[in-house]
Enzyme design. Structure first.
Site, PDB file in Angstrom:
ATOM      1  N   PHE A   1     -16.667  -9.864  -8.257  1.00 51.43           N
ATOM      2  CA  PHE A   1     -16.517 -10.655  -7.021  1.00 51.43           C
ATOM      3  C   PHE A   1     -17.601 -11.716  -6.880  1.00 51.43           C
ATOM      4  O   PHE A   1     -18.089 -12.002  -5.800  1.00 51.43           O
ATOM      5  CB  PHE A   1     -16.409  -9.745  -5.785  1.00 51.43           C
ATOM      6  CG  PHE A   1     -15.018  -9.183  -5.671  1.00 51.43           C
ATOM      7  CD1 PHE A   1     -14.571  -8.239  -6.573  1.00 51.43           C
ATOM      8  CD2 PHE A   1     -14.134  -9.643  -4.710  1.00 51.43           C
ATOM      9  CE1 PHE A   1     -13.270  -7.764  -6.533  1.00 51.43           C
ATOM     10  CE2 PHE A   1     -12.831  -9.165  -4.652  1.00 51.43           C
ATOM     11  CZ  PHE A   1     -12.398  -8.230  -5.565  1.00 51.43           C
TER      12      PHE A   1
ATOM     13  N   VAL B   1       0.825  -1.206   0.000  1.00 49.03           N
ATOM     14  CA  VAL B   1       0.000   0.000   0.000  1.00 49.03           C
ATOM     15  C   VAL B   1       0.863   1.262   0.000  1.00 49.03           C
ATOM     16  O   VAL B   1       0.677   2.161  -0.831  1.00 49.03           O
ATOM     17  CB  VAL B   1      -0.962  -0.020   1.215  1.00 49.03           C
ATOM     18  CG1 VAL B   1      -1.630   1.324   1.419  1.00 49.03           C
ATOM     19  CG2 VAL B   1      -2.006  -1.113   1.026  1.00 49.03           C
TER      20      VAL B   1
ATOM     21  N   GLU C   1      -4.020  -5.872  -4.809  1.00 51.26           N
ATOM     22  CA  GLU C   1      -2.711  -6.270  -5.319  1.00 51.26           C
ATOM     23  C   GLU C   1      -2.890  -6.803  -6.735  1.00 51.26           C
ATOM     24  O   GLU C   1      -3.906  -7.424  -7.047  1.00 51.26           O
ATOM     25  CB  GLU C   1      -2.082  -7.320  -4.409  1.00 51.26           C
ATOM     26  CG  GLU C   1      -1.677  -6.721  -3.074  1.00 51.26           C
ATOM     27  CD  GLU C   1      -1.124  -7.744  -2.102  1.00 51.26           C
ATOM     28  OE1 GLU C   1      -0.606  -8.773  -2.542  1.00 51.26           O
ATOM     29  OE2 GLU C   1      -1.234  -7.487  -0.890  1.00 51.26           O
TER      30      GLU C   1
ATOM     31  N   ALA D   1     -16.715 -18.072  -8.386  1.00 51.24           N
ATOM     32  CA  ALA D   1     -16.582 -19.188  -7.443  1.00 51.24           C
ATOM     33  C   ALA D   1     -15.224 -19.859  -7.614  1.00 51.24           C
ATOM     34  O   ALA D   1     -14.626 -19.783  -8.683  1.00 51.24           O
ATOM     35  CB  ALA D   1     -17.707 -20.189  -7.671  1.00 51.24           C
TER      36      ALA D   1
ATOM     37  N   GLY E   1      -8.271 -15.357  -0.207  1.00 54.25           N
ATOM     38  CA  GLY E   1      -7.095 -15.320   0.665  1.00 54.25           C
ATOM     39  C   GLY E   1      -6.547 -13.911   0.642  1.00 54.25           C
ATOM     40  O   GLY E   1      -7.281 -12.953   0.402  1.00 54.25           O
TER      41      GLY E   1
ATOM     42  N   CYS F   1      -5.725  -9.127   3.248  1.00 53.37           N
ATOM     43  CA  CYS F   1      -6.787  -8.247   3.756  1.00 53.37           C
ATOM     44  C   CYS F   1      -8.080  -8.946   4.164  1.00 53.37           C
ATOM     45  O   CYS F   1      -8.520  -8.795   5.300  1.00 53.37           O
ATOM     46  CB  CYS F   1      -7.090  -7.163   2.731  1.00 53.37           C
ATOM     47  SG  CYS F   1      -5.748  -5.993   2.611  1.00 53.37           S
TER      48      CYS F   1
ATOM     49  N   LYS G   1      15.359  -3.244   2.466  1.00 54.54           N
ATOM     50  CA  LYS G   1      14.321  -2.831   1.504  1.00 54.54           C
ATOM     51  C   LYS G   1      14.632  -1.431   0.959  1.00 54.54           C
ATOM     52  O   LYS G   1      14.571  -1.188  -0.247  1.00 54.54           O
ATOM     53  CB  LYS G   1      12.975  -2.818   2.249  1.00 54.54           C
ATOM     54  CG  LYS G   1      11.761  -2.776   1.360  1.00 54.54           C
ATOM     55  CD  LYS G   1      10.488  -2.742   2.199  1.00 54.54           C
ATOM     56  CE  LYS G   1       9.652  -3.984   2.035  1.00 54.54           C
ATOM     57  NZ  LYS G   1       8.338  -3.931   2.667  1.00 54.54           N
TER      58      LYS G   1
HETATM   59  C1  UDX Z   1      -1.296  -2.307   4.160  1.00 52.51           C
HETATM   60  C2  UDX Z   1      -1.948  -1.581   5.312  1.00 52.51           C
HETATM   61  O1  UDX Z   1      -1.235  -0.600   5.802  1.00 52.51           O
HETATM   62  C3  UDX Z   1      -2.664  -2.532   6.186  1.00 52.51           C
HETATM   63  O2  UDX Z   1      -3.164  -1.957   7.352  1.00 52.51           O
HETATM   64  C4  UDX Z   1      -3.768  -2.990   5.312  1.00 52.51           C
HETATM   65  O3  UDX Z   1      -4.671  -3.770   5.995  1.00 52.51           O
HETATM   66  C5  UDX Z   1      -3.194  -3.744   4.146  1.00 52.51           C
HETATM   67  O4  UDX Z   1      -2.327  -2.934   3.432  1.00 52.51           O
HETATM   68  P1  UDX Z   1       0.704  -3.727   3.432  1.00 52.51           P
HETATM   69  O5  UDX Z   1       1.111  -2.595   2.569  1.00 52.51           O
HETATM   70  O6  UDX Z   1       0.168  -4.962   2.812  1.00 52.51           O
HETATM   71  O7  UDX Z   1      -0.339  -3.183   4.500  1.00 52.51           O
HETATM   72  O8  UDX Z   1       1.816  -4.084   4.491  1.00 52.51           O
HETATM   73  P2  UDX Z   1       3.261  -4.644   4.294  1.00 52.51           P
HETATM   74  O9  UDX Z   1       3.470  -5.032   2.872  1.00 52.51           O
HETATM   75  O10 UDX Z   1       3.448  -5.600   5.403  1.00 52.51           O
HETATM   76  O11 UDX Z   1       4.173  -3.348   4.529  1.00 52.51           O
HETATM   77  C6  UDX Z   1       4.285  -2.622   5.685  1.00 52.51           C
HETATM   78  C7  UDX Z   1       5.657  -1.949   5.699  1.00 52.51           C
HETATM   79  O12 UDX Z   1       5.772  -1.105   6.847  1.00 52.51           O
HETATM   80  C8  UDX Z   1       6.823  -2.941   5.775  1.00 52.51           C
HETATM   81  O13 UDX Z   1       7.723  -2.700   4.713  1.00 52.51           O
HETATM   82  C9  UDX Z   1       7.468  -2.648   7.129  1.00 52.51           C
HETATM   83  O14 UDX Z   1       8.857  -2.845   7.134  1.00 52.51           O
HETATM   84  C10 UDX Z   1       7.082  -1.196   7.338  1.00 52.51           C
HETATM   85  N1  UDX Z   1       7.124  -0.755   8.737  1.00 52.51           N
HETATM   86  C11 UDX Z   1       6.595  -1.495   9.725  1.00 52.51           C
HETATM   87  C12 UDX Z   1       7.728   0.464   9.045  1.00 52.51           C
HETATM   88  O15 UDX Z   1       8.243   1.156   8.178  1.00 52.51           O
HETATM   89  N2  UDX Z   1       7.726   0.892  10.344  1.00 52.51           N
HETATM   90  C13 UDX Z   1       7.225   0.151  11.352  1.00 52.51           C
HETATM   91  O16 UDX Z   1       7.280   0.558  12.505  1.00 52.51           O
HETATM   92  C14 UDX Z   1       6.654  -1.085  11.018  1.00 52.51           C
HETATM   93  C1  UDX Z   2      -8.710  -6.722  -1.302  1.00 53.63           C
HETATM   94  C2  UDX Z   2      -9.753  -5.685  -1.652  1.00 53.63           C
HETATM   95  O1  UDX Z   2     -10.356  -6.003  -2.929  1.00 53.63           O
HETATM   96  C3  UDX Z   2      -9.163  -4.293  -1.682  1.00 53.63           C
HETATM   97  O2  UDX Z   2     -10.180  -3.326  -1.919  1.00 53.63           O
HETATM   98  C4  UDX Z   2      -8.482  -4.026  -0.340  1.00 53.63           C
HETATM   99  O3  UDX Z   2      -7.833  -2.767  -0.363  1.00 53.63           O
HETATM  100  C5  UDX Z   2      -7.474  -5.105  -0.016  1.00 53.63           C
HETATM  101  O4  UDX Z   2      -8.111  -6.382  -0.060  1.00 53.63           O
HETATM  102  P1  UDX Z   2      -6.710  -7.969  -2.521  1.00 53.63           P
HETATM  103  O5  UDX Z   2      -6.700  -8.821  -1.295  1.00 53.63           O
HETATM  104  O6  UDX Z   2      -5.443  -7.388  -3.019  1.00 53.63           O
HETATM  105  O7  UDX Z   2      -7.730  -6.761  -2.340  1.00 53.63           O
HETATM  106  O8  UDX Z   2      -7.306  -8.844  -3.737  1.00 53.63           O
HETATM  107  P2  UDX Z   2      -8.763  -9.178  -4.297  1.00 53.63           P
HETATM  108  O9  UDX Z   2      -8.727  -8.981  -5.748  1.00 53.63           O
HETATM  109  O10 UDX Z   2      -9.825  -8.485  -3.553  1.00 53.63           O
HETATM  110  O11 UDX Z   2      -8.866 -10.745  -4.024  1.00 53.63           O
HETATM  111  C6  UDX Z   2      -8.929 -11.279  -2.711  1.00 53.63           C
HETATM  112  C7  UDX Z   2      -9.156 -12.772  -2.758  1.00 53.63           C
HETATM  113  O12 UDX Z   2     -10.475 -13.080  -3.202  1.00 53.63           O
HETATM  114  C8  UDX Z   2      -8.221 -13.517  -3.712  1.00 53.63           C
HETATM  115  O13 UDX Z   2      -7.809 -14.722  -3.104  1.00 53.63           O
HETATM  116  C9  UDX Z   2      -9.086 -13.803  -4.909  1.00 53.63           C
HETATM  117  O14 UDX Z   2      -8.665 -14.927  -5.631  1.00 53.63           O
HETATM  118  C10 UDX Z   2     -10.432 -14.021  -4.258  1.00 53.63           C
HETATM  119  N1  UDX Z   2     -11.591 -13.762  -5.153  1.00 53.63           N
HETATM  120  C11 UDX Z   2     -11.793 -12.523  -5.665  1.00 53.63           C
HETATM  121  C12 UDX Z   2     -12.490 -14.790  -5.427  1.00 53.63           C
HETATM  122  O15 UDX Z   2     -12.343 -15.919  -4.947  1.00 53.63           O
HETATM  123  N2  UDX Z   2     -13.572 -14.504  -6.231  1.00 53.63           N
HETATM  124  C13 UDX Z   2     -13.796 -13.289  -6.761  1.00 53.63           C
HETATM  125  O16 UDX Z   2     -14.807 -13.124  -7.471  1.00 53.63           O
HETATM  126  C14 UDX Z   2     -12.875 -12.255  -6.466  1.00 53.63           C
END
Ligand code: UDX
Ligand code: UDX
Length: 427
Positions: free
Chosen positions: A249, A11, A155, A252, A257, A260, A35
């Site tokens: 969405f 994000v 993603e 099936a 997974g 989120c 990183k």
């Molecule tokens: C994001 C959101 O912020 C989370 O709350 C949401 O539910 C999903 O998307 P995401 O981007 O997937 O999370 O997280 P991740 O890929 O784990 O990255 C978080 C980053 O923050 C890591 O690179 C970690 O090293 C960094 N981090 C963590 C800091 O820079 N400072 C900290 O104190 C802890």
């Molecule tokens: C999700 C939300 O869509 C996004 O808005 C939020 O910010 C983060 O969480 P993400 O987890 O990146 O995004 O992927 P998404 O495309 O939503 O898929 C989530 C899971 O659902 C995947 O495992 C996907 O395969 C599954 N999926 C999605 C299904 O099984 N059926 C569908 O019709 C759509």
């Protein structure tokens, strides 16, 4: 604007790159020194289509910088965006320890007014809690606003989702703070929903919970289709044409997974029960998602029939969905674990991920994985899998059985090639 984005994950990185591309100067920080060192050299630690180019372009234009020293950039940037992870704790609640680290750092450095944007997904009430926390640490209330601005990017399509969002939700106490955040996104054509912080926080959880519900709903209907030998693809299309429902969405398959949906459904459940509210619907959503794996297992076992020689299962796909390297809460991996547990030999292939899993053998190509296989399971809908050379696959396999974990393959074409095809809810 000068913006400090804290957290260079899926994000934070995407948002930082897009904001830099839209004319802001962005300092993206992370505690992970490795990183940041890679990012400075233009090496992007995650796989996200288009992100490498976007980051490099903006580094060259001097609009995007990477650093480990978040305090330095928090101190001089008037806008701080918190995008650190909030993973599931053991009890299902959102683990707020990373957010707490950032708040401590802000309290230690703040000297001038800051708009603090909460981008991380956090439980309702977090903005109020952060505000109290900062004040308790001696920060003057007129020195900051906390604005809740949840992220909805997926993603695999993160840039497109960030540049063309369905809406931008801004939850603030004061309208001046909301306007400031709206101004930051001024170059994006979308609907802005200005609301309160609590509602903004709940919108994020409720959105993800609803999407997860849609997926479990269609998976449950697919079970009825299986019982009647009806086609869920047709049923899903027919449902989706109703604009009140919408077609997205409703695919099936193996279930949802990712980093989120599972986490946010659990976190919503946790906060609800802490308030004495029981979420019957979401419990069912989770239960259906878990048992979806077993439905596939049963199909595979049924296809294998009686066996004397150890069955060999090829699994294509390990990530939680296509176009990402993310394996968090991947249903493909959950399935692989259950397959090995049943005593089957699992030969797997994924274009990006090869996580260490007991008894799973990773192969160098999808074709190596299917050699002498009794069943091929397509667990992630990578484009290269959908476009595979089926003639070659058929000659390599011991038995031509395909289990489509995403209902994404061309059933007719596979049957023409002589495969026995099994999806979920596909007659
Ligand atoms: C994001 C959101 O912020 C989370 O709350 C949401 O539910 C999903 O998307 P995401 O981007 O997937 O999370 O997280 P991740 O890929 O784990 O990255 C978080 C980053 O923050 C890591 O690179 C970690 O090293 C960094 N981090 C963590 C800091 O820079 N400072 C900290 O104190 C802890
Ligand atoms: C999700 C939300 O869509 C996004 O808005 C939020 O910010 C983060 O969480 P993400 O987890 O990146 O995004 O992927 P998404 O495309 O939503 O898929 C989530 C899971 O659902 C995947 O495992 C996907 O395969 C599954 N999926 C999605 C299904 O099984 N059926 C569908 O019709 C759509």
């Amino acid at each position: 604007m000068e913006i400090c984005v804290v957290g260079a994950g899926y994000v934070g990185l995407t948002t930082a790159a897009v904001l830099a591309d839209r004319g802001h100067t962005v300092f993206c920080t992370d505690v992970d020194t490795d990183k940041i060192a890679k990012l400075r050299k233009g090496i992007i630690p995650i796989y996200e289509p288009g992100l490498t180019e976007l980051i490099k372009d903006n580094q060259q234009r001097d609009t995007l910088f990477f650093d480990t020293d978040s305090k330095k950039h928090m101190a001089h940037c008037p806008v701080i965006m918190i995008a650190v992870g909030t993973p599931s704790a053991k009890d299902g609640s959102a683990d707020m320890k990373y957010v707490k680290h950032v708040i401590t750092a802000i309290a230690e450095t703040i000297r001038s007014y800051k708009t603090i944007i909460m981008k991380s997904t956090v439980p309702p009430g977090t903005a109020d809690w952060v505000e109290e926390e900062l004040q308790q640490r001696g920060t003057r209330p007129d020195l900051f606003d906390i604005v809740s601005n949840p992220e909805f990017l997926r993603e695999g399509t993160a840039i497109e989702d960030t540049v063309h969002p369905d809406r931008i939700v801004i939850g603030a106490k004061r309208s001046e703070a909301a306007m400031k955040v709206q101004e930051m996104y001024a170059s994006l054509q979308t609907t802005f929903l200005l609301t309160n912080r609590l509602e903004a926080e709940l919108i994020k959880y409720a959105s993800n919970a609803f999407l997860a519900t849609k997926i479990s709903f269609i998976n449950e209907i697919a079970r009825i289709c299986d019982a009647y030998s009806a086609d869920i693809m047709e049923v899903s299309q027919g449902i989706g044409l109703d604009e009140r429902i919408g077609s997205r969405f409703l695919q099936a398959g193996l279930g949802y997974g990712g980093s989120c949906f599972p986490k946010d459904v659990n976190a919503l459940d946790y906060v609800a029960s802490s308030k004495g509210v029981k979420l019957d619907l979401l419990h069912a959503v989770k239960k259906i998602n878990r048992s979806q794996i077993d439905i596939y297992l049963n199909k595979i076992t049924h296809a294998l029939g009686e066996w004397t020689e150890k069955p060999r299962i090829a699994v294509w796909g390990a990530t939680f969905k296509e176009n990402t390297d993310d394996i968090r809460y991947s249903q493909a991996i959950a399935l692989m674990k259950k397959l090995t547990h049943r005593g089957y030999a699992v030969y797997a292939y994924d274009p990006l991920a090869t996580p260490e899993l007991p008894s799973v053998i990773w192969c160098s190509s999808p074709y190596v994985a299917v050699e002498q296989a009794d069943v091929l399971v397509v667990a992630t809908a990578w484009h290269s899998f959908l476009e595979a050379d089926w003639h070659k696959v058929k000659t390599l396999m011991r038995r031509p059985v395909i289990v489509d974990g995403r209902n994404a393959l061309d059933k007719k074409n596979l049957e023409l090639h002589g495969f026995a095809y099994m999806g979920v809810g596909r007659p």
